[in-house]
Design a protein around this motif. Sequence first.
Motif, mmCIF file in Angstrom:
data_model
loop_
_atom_site.group_PDB
_atom_site.id
_atom_site.type_symbol
_atom_site.label_atom_id
_atom_site.label_comp_id
_atom_site.label_asym_id
_atom_site.label_seq_id
_atom_site.Cartn_x
_atom_site.Cartn_y
_atom_site.Cartn_z
ATOM 1 N N SER A 64 0.821 -1.225 0.000
ATOM 2 C CA SER A 64 0.000 0.000 0.000
ATOM 3 C C SER A 64 0.854 1.274 0.000
ATOM 4 O O SER A 64 0.371 2.344 -0.393
ATOM 5 N N LEU A 72 -0.697 0.356 -11.500
ATOM 6 C CA LEU A 72 -0.977 -0.401 -10.277
ATOM 7 C C LEU A 72 -2.345 -0.029 -9.701
ATOM 8 O O LEU A 72 -3.096 -0.903 -9.235
ATOM 9 N N ASP A 73 -2.688 1.262 -9.778
ATOM 10 C CA ASP A 73 -4.011 1.687 -9.299
ATOM 11 C C ASP A 73 -5.117 0.996 -10.078
ATOM 12 O O ASP A 73 -6.109 0.531 -9.499
ATOM 13 N N ARG A 76 -5.322 -2.603 -9.024
ATOM 14 C CA ARG A 76 -5.939 -2.704 -7.687
ATOM 15 C C ARG A 76 -7.456 -2.610 -7.789
ATOM 16 O O ARG A 76 -8.176 -3.384 -7.162
ATOM 17 N N SER A 77 -7.948 -1.677 -8.608
ATOM 18 C CA SER A 77 -9.417 -1.567 -8.664
ATOM 19 C C SER A 77 -10.015 -2.711 -9.465
ATOM 20 O O SER A 77 -11.136 -3.137 -9.189
ATOM 21 N N PHE A 119 0.119 -8.855 -4.972
ATOM 22 C CA PHE A 119 -0.788 -9.773 -5.662
ATOM 23 C C PHE A 119 -0.312 -11.222 -5.559
ATOM 24 O O PHE A 119 0.758 -11.561 -6.085
#
Length: 317
Positions: A64, A72-73, A76-77, A119
Amino acid sequence: MNRQTTPVTGPARRPAARARAGGRVLAAVLLLTALAAGCGKPGTPPPKGPQPSALPSYQVQDASAITGSPTLDAARSRGHLVVGAKEDQPYLGQKNPATGVYSGFDIEIAKMVGASLGFPPDRIQFKTIASANRETALQNGQVDYYVGTYTINDNRKKLVGFAGPYFIAGQSLLVRKNNTTIHGPEDLDGKKVCSAAGSTPYQRIQTKFPKARLIGYDTYSACVDNLITNQVDAVTTDNAILLGYAAKVPDELKVVGPLFSTEPYGIGVPKNDTVLRGAINDALEHHMRNGDWQRAFEATLGLSGEPAPTPPQIDRY
Ligand code: GLU
């Protein structure tokens, strides 16, 4: 396995020759299908493949603190990473056609990096991308990063970013076992040599050895099919890739000659995502230091007969 039977470039075959070639192509297709399934040649014991039990597992980190990476954002979503790879390169990146599971050294590199980015392996989706399509796949956001025998060079750096290198290979030649005339690239004059379109080995033959009759396919496995069925005299690409094919059918194929280039393998990332590039470099250094890199090599590429080298120095440009 992505096997294209029409060359991307090179001479068109006459229909009669095509019909004659049909039986041989079928034989090669059957042989390579058996190899892809890990069955080996009919009547011989199965070749050694990566044993899932011998593969290291990688500690999933809390990532984080890594902020400011658009790639990466988005992952992540989405809930998972999408990683570009090869699917027909033994011990490096190979997809089991029955299970859809990818394995090999490149796949392990992708997983150890994934773990450092937060991940676990079940949240990494692999996507096969051919040599000629890697830059576009990264530019279009089809993949978050790419791990598949991808040479770092200045031309490609105009289009994509590279973390690494994580391995150093070199260009070499694969011929039929009974070949006695080809010992190096200077012996390729007038010979049919096959490589993957868009690859650095293809470009090197084109510019430095123009008397070779160069044929391009999408994949190296298509070239190897054509070598086994006498349609071409040699296949050229990185030694790491060729050693894998030779190790799978040692009675039919051999790697010859000295290495005639240096191919530092990088992890391709979207060009402007410098946060992701830095985070992947940190991850590679971490896994090189803690022994994961070496264990992964021994369980995969090491099976093609190469001892584990010292991991290369990361180049943070
Ligand atoms: N390493 C070379 C390249 O990136 C050849 C292997 C490949 O096509 O993936 O072009």
